[in-house]
Scaffold this active site. Sequence first.
Site, mmCIF file in Angstrom:
data_model
loop_
_atom_site.group_PDB
_atom_site.id
_atom_site.type_symbol
_atom_site.label_atom_id
_atom_site.label_comp_id
_atom_site.label_asym_id
_atom_site.label_seq_id
_atom_site.Cartn_x
_atom_site.Cartn_y
_atom_site.Cartn_z
ATOM 1 N N ASP A 52 0.814 -1.215 0.000
ATOM 2 C CA ASP A 52 0.000 0.000 0.000
ATOM 3 C C ASP A 52 0.849 1.268 0.000
ATOM 4 O O ASP A 52 2.048 1.238 0.305
ATOM 5 C CB ASP A 52 -0.882 0.052 1.247
ATOM 6 C CG ASP A 52 -1.978 -0.996 1.249
ATOM 7 O OD1 ASP A 52 -1.946 -1.893 0.393
ATOM 8 O OD2 ASP A 52 -2.865 -0.911 2.121
ATOM 9 N N HIS A 201 3.299 -2.232 3.456
ATOM 10 C CA HIS A 201 3.440 -0.885 2.907
ATOM 11 C C HIS A 201 4.837 -0.721 2.309
ATOM 12 O O HIS A 201 5.840 -0.974 2.984
ATOM 13 C CB HIS A 201 3.212 0.160 4.004
ATOM 14 C CG HIS A 201 1.833 0.098 4.590
ATOM 15 N ND1 HIS A 201 1.473 -0.867 5.510
ATOM 16 C CD2 HIS A 201 0.727 0.863 4.370
ATOM 17 C CE1 HIS A 201 0.199 -0.683 5.846
ATOM 18 N NE2 HIS A 201 -0.274 0.350 5.173
#
Length: 253
Positions: A52, A201
């Site tokens: 992400d 992430h």
Amino acid sequence: MLAETVIAGLALASTAVAAPAPNPLQFLKRAPTPGVVIRQCTSPGMLALAYDDGPYQYTSELVDILDAAGAKATFFWTGTLYGCIYNQANAVKKAFASGHQIASHTWTHGHMGSFGEAQIRQEMTKVEDALVNLIGKKPAYMRPPYLETGGAVLPTLGSMGYKVITDDVDSGDWNNQSPQQSQAAFQRAGASGNGHIPLMHETYAGTVRTLTPWLINWAAQNNLKLVTIAECLGDADGAYQAGEFEPNGRNSC
């Protein structure tokens, strides 16, 4: 004449009996339903690496790490969270050219659960426009920021044809978990059953440089194929919206 009719009828009956029965697996391999939360792969033997919050300064490096291992991943990108997406145009094009799946994480990474339909649509269409300008594709997959799926989120995304992804393994990198602590989360989840869709992430050096190489090795040790989310859902051809889209020439946010 009667005999010929009887013979023809018997031939048709024989043909009908000889027809193969439908394969029940065909009914199980339907594309994911838009607007419905998906947390896990539908098949075993896979690990869908998913990142992400990019594109970011580590995107190109992460693509190199994945490519060297023959691994595929899904990138959930925003438009403006860590600077304008157009400032990472080379990395965006590199990831797409390498066969990784590009998906949406909304334009601003806001709290979608509090947004109305019009604002949700704007968040999504801005990312679509940027990706058409950069790679010529509109994504068909998205992950909501903060994994918020309440309010108008699912009905709106469903009407837009988006397949909504959350996770079934949380690396905790967003919560200051070390790569070693993240590794423990995967070990607890295990490698059996249907494949995992993790929350990670690409904006953390530890996730890119330590956790990802470890996951590549862990997958190899457990005979797991590293694939995109679309592939792990049996939807490899549905990663992007159908149709041809014209860039609008924009190159800034």
